[in-house]
Design a protein around this motif. Structure first.
Motif, PDB file in Angstrom:
ATOM      1  N   GLU A 116       0.836  -1.195   0.000  1.00 17.43           N
ATOM      2  CA  GLU A 116       0.000   0.000   0.000  1.00 17.43           C
ATOM      3  C   GLU A 116       0.876   1.252   0.000  1.00 17.43           C
ATOM      4  O   GLU A 116       1.924   1.297   0.644  1.00 17.43           O
ATOM      5  CB  GLU A 116      -0.932   0.015   1.210  1.00 17.43           C
ATOM      6  CG  GLU A 116      -1.977   1.092   1.121  1.00 17.43           C
ATOM      7  CD  GLU A 116      -3.075   0.947   2.157  1.00 17.43           C
ATOM      8  OE1 GLU A 116      -4.136   1.528   1.943  1.00 17.43           O
ATOM      9  OE2 GLU A 116      -2.855   0.275   3.186  1.00 17.43           O
ATOM     10  N   GLN A 117       0.409   2.275  -0.730  1.00 18.32           N
ATOM     11  CA  GLN A 117       1.158   3.517  -0.865  1.00 18.32           C
ATOM     12  C   GLN A 117       0.198   4.703  -0.911  1.00 18.32           C
ATOM     13  O   GLN A 117      -0.943   4.577  -1.353  1.00 18.32           O
ATOM     14  CB  GLN A 117       1.968   3.513  -2.163  1.00 18.32           C
ATOM     15  CG  GLN A 117       2.884   2.321  -2.306  1.00 18.32           C
ATOM     16  CD  GLN A 117       3.577   2.274  -3.658  1.00 18.32           C
ATOM     17  OE1 GLN A 117       3.259   3.009  -4.586  1.00 18.32           O
ATOM     18  NE2 GLN A 117       4.563   1.394  -3.764  1.00 18.32           N
ATOM     19  N   VAL A 118       0.698   5.856  -0.475  1.00 14.37           N
ATOM     20  CA  VAL A 118      -0.017   7.120  -0.633  1.00 14.37           C
ATOM     21  C   VAL A 118       0.942   8.064  -1.344  1.00 14.37           C
ATOM     22  O   VAL A 118       2.100   8.216  -0.934  1.00 14.37           O
ATOM     23  CB  VAL A 118      -0.452   7.722   0.723  1.00 14.37           C
ATOM     24  CG1 VAL A 118      -1.089   9.088   0.528  1.00 14.37           C
ATOM     25  CG2 VAL A 118      -1.403   6.770   1.451  1.00 14.37           C
ATOM     26  N   HIS A 119       0.460   8.689  -2.404  1.00 11.38           N
ATOM     27  CA  HIS A 119       1.284   9.607  -3.190  1.00 11.38           C
ATOM     28  C   HIS A 119       0.661  10.993  -3.156  1.00 11.38           C
ATOM     29  O   HIS A 119      -0.552  11.136  -3.269  1.00 11.38           O
ATOM     30  CB  HIS A 119       1.397   9.116  -4.635  1.00 11.38           C
ATOM     31  CG  HIS A 119       2.054   7.781  -4.728  1.00 11.38           C
ATOM     32  ND1 HIS A 119       3.398   7.626  -4.974  1.00 11.38           N
ATOM     33  CD2 HIS A 119       1.556   6.533  -4.585  1.00 11.38           C
ATOM     34  CE1 HIS A 119       3.698   6.345  -4.985  1.00 11.38           C
ATOM     35  NE2 HIS A 119       2.598   5.654  -4.743  1.00 11.38           N
ATOM     36  N   VAL A 120       1.523  11.985  -2.993  1.00 10.39           N
ATOM     37  CA  VAL A 120       1.105  13.380  -3.027  1.00 10.39           C
ATOM     38  C   VAL A 120       1.669  13.962  -4.317  1.00 10.39           C
ATOM     39  O   VAL A 120       2.888  13.962  -4.533  1.00 10.39           O
ATOM     40  CB  VAL A 120       1.626  14.168  -1.809  1.00 10.39           C
ATOM     41  CG1 VAL A 120       1.167  15.620  -1.871  1.00 10.39           C
ATOM     42  CG2 VAL A 120       1.187  13.501  -0.508  1.00 10.39           C
ATOM     43  N   LEU A 121       0.772  14.416  -5.165  1.00 14.02           N
ATOM     44  CA  LEU A 121       1.151  14.954  -6.463  1.00 14.02           C
ATOM     45  C   LEU A 121       0.798  16.431  -6.520  1.00 14.02           C
ATOM     46  O   LEU A 121      -0.289  16.833  -6.098  1.00 14.02           O
ATOM     47  CB  LEU A 121       0.417  14.199  -7.574  1.00 14.02           C
ATOM     48  CG  LEU A 121       0.541  12.676  -7.524  1.00 14.02           C
ATOM     49  CD1 LEU A 121      -0.356  12.037  -8.567  1.00 14.02           C
ATOM     50  CD2 LEU A 121       1.976  12.235  -7.683  1.00 14.02           C
ATOM     51  N   HIS A 122       1.712  17.217  -7.024  1.00 14.87           N
ATOM     52  CA  HIS A 122       1.494  18.655  -7.194  1.00 14.87           C
ATOM     53  C   HIS A 122       1.320  18.915  -8.691  1.00 14.87           C
ATOM     54  O   HIS A 122       2.033  18.331  -9.508  1.00 14.87           O
ATOM     55  CB  HIS A 122       2.682  19.449  -6.643  1.00 14.87           C
ATOM     56  CG  HIS A 122       2.937  19.167  -5.196  1.00 14.87           C
ATOM     57  ND1 HIS A 122       2.423  19.955  -4.187  1.00 14.87           N
ATOM     58  CD2 HIS A 122       3.623  18.178  -4.584  1.00 14.87           C
ATOM     59  CE1 HIS A 122       2.794  19.454  -3.017  1.00 14.87           C
ATOM     60  NE2 HIS A 122       3.523  18.378  -3.234  1.00 14.87           N
TER      61      HIS A 122
END
Length: 189
Positions: A116-122
């Protein structure tokens, strides 16, 4: 009107799973930076679509049937948070780097992975310009038999003693560089 922020985010992970250079050009800003590239081949630190294509090649060299099923997406202003799973089968060496230099090569185990992963994209101009992640690497390394110290550690030691780890690192870095070159070729077309 272009694609939505959520579609751009999903598109980024489609690029990682498939190596689709046309989609990379559509969803990745030319100024794109990846904060997580420190553990991957040097080509993954390249700006723009080239770095994303290199990152995908790096991951696909280790994991066949690579996919990123999305569980949640939240968009606010110029940020997208995407929660997903990285899934695949470990059929190639998983080579980890530290600032472009070989850190560890995990020989293929045949293990199925699901991390499982969480990605923060700008976003900028409707495309992804920056990537940060919170990944469950402990679970991933457990699935590969590395943590807790398990059956894979003697294989890693054998690879180090025989130089296979260095050969794998070169092979993976070359694959990442070739993938990055496809983005540069598209820029000149």
């Amino acid at each position: 009107m272009g694609m939505s922020a959520e579609d751009a985010a999903r598109g980024l992970f489609t690029v990682l799973a498939t190596g689709d250079a046309a989609l990379a050009a559509e969803v990745v800003h030319e100024d794109f930076t990846n904060r997580e590239a420190v553990v991957s081949p040097a080509a993954c630190s390249l700006p723009g679509p080239a770095g994303v294509l290199a990152s995908g090649a790096w991951l696909r060299s280790a994991f066949t049937d690579l996919s990123f099923p999305v569980t949640d997406v939240v968009h606010d202003g110029d940020q997208v948070w995407i929660r997903l799973h990285m899934r695949g089968r470990h059929t190639g060496p998983f080579v980890r780097y530290q600032d472009g230099v070989l850190s560890q090569a995990i020989p293929p185990t045949g293990a199925d992975i699901d991390s499982e992963q969480v990605h923060v994209l700008h976003l900028r101009d409707g495309r992804i310009v920056r990537h940060e992640a919170v990944r469950d690497d402990v679970t991933l390394l457990g699935q590969l038999g590395v943590l807790p110290p398990g059956v894979t550690l003697p294989l890693i030691a054998d690879w180090q003693a025989s130089g296979r780890d260095v050969r794998a690192a070169v092979m993976v870095a070359e694959a990442a560089e070739r993938a990055a070159a496809t983005a540069r070729e598209r820029e000149h077309d």
